[in-house]
Design a protein around this motif. Sequence first.
Motif, PDB file in Angstrom:
ATOM      1  N   VAL A 281       0.839  -1.200   0.000  1.00  0.00           N
ATOM      2  CA  VAL A 281       0.000   0.000   0.000  1.00  0.00           C
ATOM      3  C   VAL A 281       0.876   1.254   0.000  1.00  0.00           C
ATOM      4  O   VAL A 281       0.626   2.210  -0.750  1.00  0.00           O
ATOM      5  CB  VAL A 281      -0.953   0.005   1.218  1.00  0.00           C
ATOM      6  N   ALA A 284       2.415   1.808  -3.372  1.00  0.00           N
ATOM      7  CA  ALA A 284       1.402   2.304  -4.313  1.00  0.00           C
ATOM      8  C   ALA A 284       1.112   3.782  -4.072  1.00  0.00           C
ATOM      9  O   ALA A 284       1.015   4.568  -5.027  1.00  0.00           O
ATOM     10  CB  ALA A 284       0.122   1.479  -4.186  1.00  0.00           C
ATOM     11  N   LEU A 285       0.994   4.170  -2.804  1.00  0.00           N
ATOM     12  CA  LEU A 285       0.736   5.573  -2.478  1.00  0.00           C
ATOM     13  C   LEU A 285       1.918   6.449  -2.869  1.00  0.00           C
ATOM     14  O   LEU A 285       1.742   7.568  -3.375  1.00  0.00           O
ATOM     15  CB  LEU A 285       0.428   5.717  -0.990  1.00  0.00           C
ATOM     16  N   TYR A 315      -2.219   3.743  -8.683  1.00  0.00           N
ATOM     17  CA  TYR A 315      -3.665   3.617  -8.436  1.00  0.00           C
ATOM     18  C   TYR A 315      -4.119   2.172  -8.604  1.00  0.00           C
ATOM     19  O   TYR A 315      -4.893   1.641  -7.795  1.00  0.00           O
ATOM     20  CB  TYR A 315      -4.454   4.497  -9.409  1.00  0.00           C
ATOM     21  N   LEU A 318      -2.795  -0.064  -5.859  1.00  0.00           N
ATOM     22  CA  LEU A 318      -3.457   0.290  -4.599  1.00  0.00           C
ATOM     23  C   LEU A 318      -4.784  -0.432  -4.452  1.00  0.00           C
ATOM     24  O   LEU A 318      -5.048  -1.052  -3.412  1.00  0.00           O
ATOM     25  CB  LEU A 318      -3.673   1.805  -4.526  1.00  0.00           C
ATOM     26  N   SER A 412      -5.563   6.272   2.111  1.00  0.00           N
ATOM     27  CA  SER A 412      -5.480   6.012   0.672  1.00  0.00           C
ATOM     28  C   SER A 412      -6.419   6.929  -0.101  1.00  0.00           C
ATOM     29  O   SER A 412      -6.085   7.403  -1.192  1.00  0.00           O
ATOM     30  CB  SER A 412      -5.829   4.551   0.379  1.00  0.00           C
ATOM     31  N   SER A 416      -5.100   9.516  -2.875  1.00  0.00           N
ATOM     32  CA  SER A 416      -5.628   9.377  -4.237  1.00  0.00           C
ATOM     33  C   SER A 416      -6.221  10.686  -4.727  1.00  0.00           C
ATOM     34  O   SER A 416      -6.058  11.066  -5.901  1.00  0.00           O
ATOM     35  CB  SER A 416      -6.683   8.273  -4.288  1.00  0.00           C
TER      36      SER A 416
END
Length: 488
Positions: A281, A284-285, A315, A318, A412, A416
Amino acid sequence: MQLPILQVIIPIIASMFCFLTRKHKVSWFISFVTTTATFFISLILLMKTHRGEIITYYLGDWAPPYGIELKIDMLNSLTLILVNLVALISILYSFHINEKEISKNKITGFYSLFLLCLSGLLGILVTNDIFNLYVFLEISSLSSYVLVSMGRNKKALVAAFEYLISGTIGATFYLFGIGLLYSMTGTLNMSDMAERIVLLYNNNIVKLGTLFIFVGLSIKMALFPLSRWLVNSYSEASNFVSIFFSGTVTKVMIYVFIRIFYTVFHQNFFLFKSPLNNVIVILALCAIVFGSAFAITAKDIKRLFAHSSVSQIGYIILVLSLNSKAGLFAAVFHIVNHSIIKTSLFMTAGCISYRFNTTKIESLSGLKKSMPYTTLAFTLLSLALIGVPLTNGFVSKWYIMRAIIESHSWISLIVSTVGSFLALIYTWKVVEKMYFENDASPHAGITSSQANEVPLPMLLCLLLMAALTIVTGIYSNPIRLVVEKLAF
């Protein structure tokens, strides 16, 4: 049914003919016919799987798990359509720009390698054998390295070498992983492995094997911070290669990720059920934020698009890390939409490069006067990349946000949202140059009446893809109904 094997065989045979010819027009025509054939075959496969069929083909009539099986279901038939569409539109776009950017003595070999790369990508999608997947992965990768190096820019050689090193490391990790899984299950067929591995989820060797596979695929997917190869390759390669790769290569690798960890492991991938999931995570962030931040600082439009791709991959990973049906739905939806958007954006870069021999952002001042249609297309595509309503980018971002909210991942959700605002910043700086600045530039003094833009096939392909982002944004039901049929 022979259609699955034809997806692989037709480009390979066509590749040989391209290599034997010495004329650009002939090799381009062979590539056009080939991509048209594979596209229509993939349409037939999608229609059949949409009716609920699972299409299988046994190589040499050897039944699995002893023989190699090709298997088509809803997931890979959708991805086949996507890859073949990008390949076809890239070829339609490519004739004039390849003639300008690729040396005459290399151009037929260039098309030959393109078809070989396409064959490898299609082979990855149709195979149901985890080692055979590695073979096709190497076919596509080796041809990709050479394609990147064949541009006129000498920096392309360095980018290709870096791509080679990164790709080899990623493939090695993947190979180690499947070796460990084979040692515990005794099979390489994915369907057979899925049945045998149920009792081995807690086995340490299986866990190590899946970890190796994940690291290898992370490199191939260009998950931050393992994404440097993507940025350099996409920005330094010829425009045709950037267009084709941006819509296919990383998307196929994400498909492999989904295929292994959602079908072989039935969403029981141990990383998603351990504290290590937090690492995924976080990566991904970081991809979302740093990819966008680097795009803001980019001075070349192709490099900007490449950094943007890193962010959009963030994205997708995630929502896949949420390990939910809503997350999978959003990921597949965004794979399709982002592939269309980013292929189109690299087409705008190709048009600018063809007209003015530069993709430097500082040289885009007043572009609306000299290239009004290209500027309009870029504006529409930028809105789609940000996620503005009535574009396909909005639809997939909507499902991404909904999946995140359903999982109660509030951090998240915030990151995003920030990523979308950063996308607004880096696209706006280009739009501002195009519309509101009129300083000295390579095309200063050219009016819209004098501008011939680019050859008509290039412009039509760009406008068609830009229109597709709007059409699939307003009428998203056909894609949504297909994605909803994915069975996991």
